[in-house]
Write an enzyme that holds these catalytic residues in place. Sequence first.
Site, mmCIF file in Angstrom:
data_model
loop_
_atom_site.group_PDB
_atom_site.id
_atom_site.type_symbol
_atom_site.label_atom_id
_atom_site.label_comp_id
_atom_site.label_asym_id
_atom_site.label_seq_id
_atom_site.Cartn_x
_atom_site.Cartn_y
_atom_site.Cartn_z
ATOM 1 N N HIS A 1 -5.431 1.778 4.736
ATOM 2 C CA HIS A 1 -6.241 2.867 5.306
ATOM 3 C C HIS A 1 -6.847 2.432 6.640
ATOM 4 O O HIS A 1 -7.712 1.565 6.685
ATOM 5 C CB HIS A 1 -7.345 3.264 4.311
ATOM 6 C CG HIS A 1 -8.287 4.293 4.853
ATOM 7 N ND1 HIS A 1 -9.625 4.320 4.517
ATOM 8 C CD2 HIS A 1 -8.099 5.320 5.724
ATOM 9 C CE1 HIS A 1 -10.207 5.321 5.167
ATOM 10 N NE2 HIS A 1 -9.304 5.938 5.895
ATOM 11 N N SER B 1 -6.568 8.565 3.087
ATOM 12 C CA SER B 1 -7.985 8.280 3.335
ATOM 13 C C SER B 1 -8.862 8.605 2.132
ATOM 14 O O SER B 1 -9.955 8.089 2.000
ATOM 15 C CB SER B 1 -8.482 9.031 4.570
ATOM 16 O OG SER B 1 -8.227 10.398 4.438
#
Length: 736
Positions: A464, A443
């Site tokens: 992500h 992330s």
Amino acid sequence: MAFKNFKVETDADGIALVTWDIPGRSMNVLDETSTNELEAIVKETTADAAVKGVVITSAKEAFCAGADLSMLEGMNQAYAKVFKEHGETAANQMLFEQSRRFSQVLRGIETSGKPWAAAINGLALGGGFEITLCCHYRVAADNPKTRLGLPEVKVGLFPGAGGTQRVPRLVPPQDAMTILLKGDPVTVEKAKALNLIHAIVPAADLIKAAKDWIKGGGKAIAPWDEKGFKLPGGPVFSKAGMMMFPAGNAIYRRETYDNYPAARAIMSCVYEGLQLPIDAALRVESRYFTSVLRSKEAAAMIRSLFLSMQELNKGARRPKDVPPTKVKKIAVIGAGFMGASVGYVSARAGLDVVLIDRDQESADKGKAHAQKVIEDQIKKGRAKPADAEALLGRITATADYAALGDVDLVIEAVFEDRKVKAETFAKAQQYLKSDVIFASNASTLPITSLAESFKDQGKFVGIHFFSPVEKMMLVEIILGKNTGDVALATALDYVRTIGKTPIVVNDSRGFFANRCVGRYVAEGNEMFLEGVPPAMIENCAKMAGMPVGPLSLSDEVALDLGLKIMKATEADLGPNAINPDQKKLMVEMVEKQGRLGRKNSKGFYDYPEKGKGQKSLWPGLSALQPKQLDPDTLDVEELKQRFLVVQAVEAARTVEDHVITDPREADVGSILGFGFAPFTGGTLSYIDFMGTKKFVELCRKLEAKYGSRFTPPKLLEEMAAKGETFYGRFAPKKAA
């Protein structure tokens, strides 16, 4: 007369069957040709004495997906041309006449004197559903997948061809307002219960049922054209009406903070229209529609939430020379909340999933998450027990890395720690097929540096996901320095398979979404440390258009995770990379007060046990503020601006840093990823519609008061000097 988009056949009983079938398209949409041809068909069938009635249906799987919104761009260009040549009054008149033409065609059906029946064979949305509403009879094929509705408000518009007038004349006011203001489509069963359609029949009997209604003496008059017609909820100025409209106005403001002109116009159209005869009411609707069509909110939302999103979903960023990839089986390493959710959405899309964790118990826990989610869906009537069985049958939970041997794509979703991730890569590599693509669900950690511990960096990519994965529609695909085209194409094809919207970004710490949303959360913390009352911070953020306040968002993400990211950033980039006061606040909250956020029921908010009331701001917060400001002395507009500007200026920096190369991705990504005020069209549209010069001036004003986080990047200053926009300078490449 022959038509391009319609086929007209009249049977021995004099019933004309009008079949909508646009050549070369998988779905019918309301475009210029369809409107012109429908108008001609109405005139022809009305004038032909041999025609006793008309049935309208579709040859596609769906009836109609709605209006072709790219047509509205053309209308706005024509408006600008007439404005320039003949002035504002002439331009307004032209737009009014053009935008109400379809409404008049539909009124022509309603008043033709011939009974019209809509045979709704599948999905009917927007203008397509409005066609059915003007028909005297509506029958739908029995299909659990069919949805009917008016979703225009979701793209900054409203139903402008009679939708705001016919729905509240058919449906009780509260239900009508929900349909129009929420824009959520309904099933055929719900539509029938609401009186939006008259009947549901098996698909094979659909046309016969519509024709039978005409043959049985179906009336060619709408209820509201009959003498003595009564509104379902009584007159506006009745006891029931007065219970509805003032309360409705309050709810509208609570939900939208008056940021959405289309939602406001819906309230006005219904309120004013229900006090008028239908023709005058339709004229009122058309005037509001013309006004909303010219709003920057509609232009921004149509561009980002309809056109750009459609283009990205169709693979606008996919490498053209890579053939379609066949991802049939994936592995997710790390069966925690995030990994388990990725496994669930993949299995839901029909993929086989191997869920791997450090031991069998942890892997089984991940699979149990999928079981819980699908059981909740069954309880809500959104899935059947057979679906659960099939879905769970596609998920294999194991602690054995050897199970990676036959998968096409691996997604690593272990803890956000460089060392832990490197150990996972080392463990996995020995079992991988030579052509497998390896993705990291990092992330914030840069993908290029993570790829260094992977043998073939060309096959390494970032995917992500956003939490909660089941609900969040955005996926960020991150290109490392050495990521190859096949890895990118595979990632995009996979995201499309699971029904999410992808954006492609280049590598940097925090990528795109977390860089921007990090600024939003940090701005909330800054205000907190300045002494702004916590409730005011949260409310001003929502007034600015954000879905949740920054303190609430910090709790959702988890305060201890925020602190870990701060510490990791400080370790990698040095002490100047973070704000020491904010770190001190987080250390106080997490390490001294033990407040981790929603996950341990205490963060900026206190969270009661489930079913025991709502969360509330922790009373101890004021003791952590160095000072407290008087709310009456604070400028609410400035607080709102700070929240949006700090994110937008960071988005501009991501363009300067070449993280974002296509403005569509910044806009769609900011709305879907972290809820950036949708009425603005997204972070870069917010700047473009304000004007770069004006935006830079606002940045300078805020920079002078609050510091360098508002400093505009050189790129933005250069664009302001030249009067450029992001969509002008970085014009997206349209697919051929």
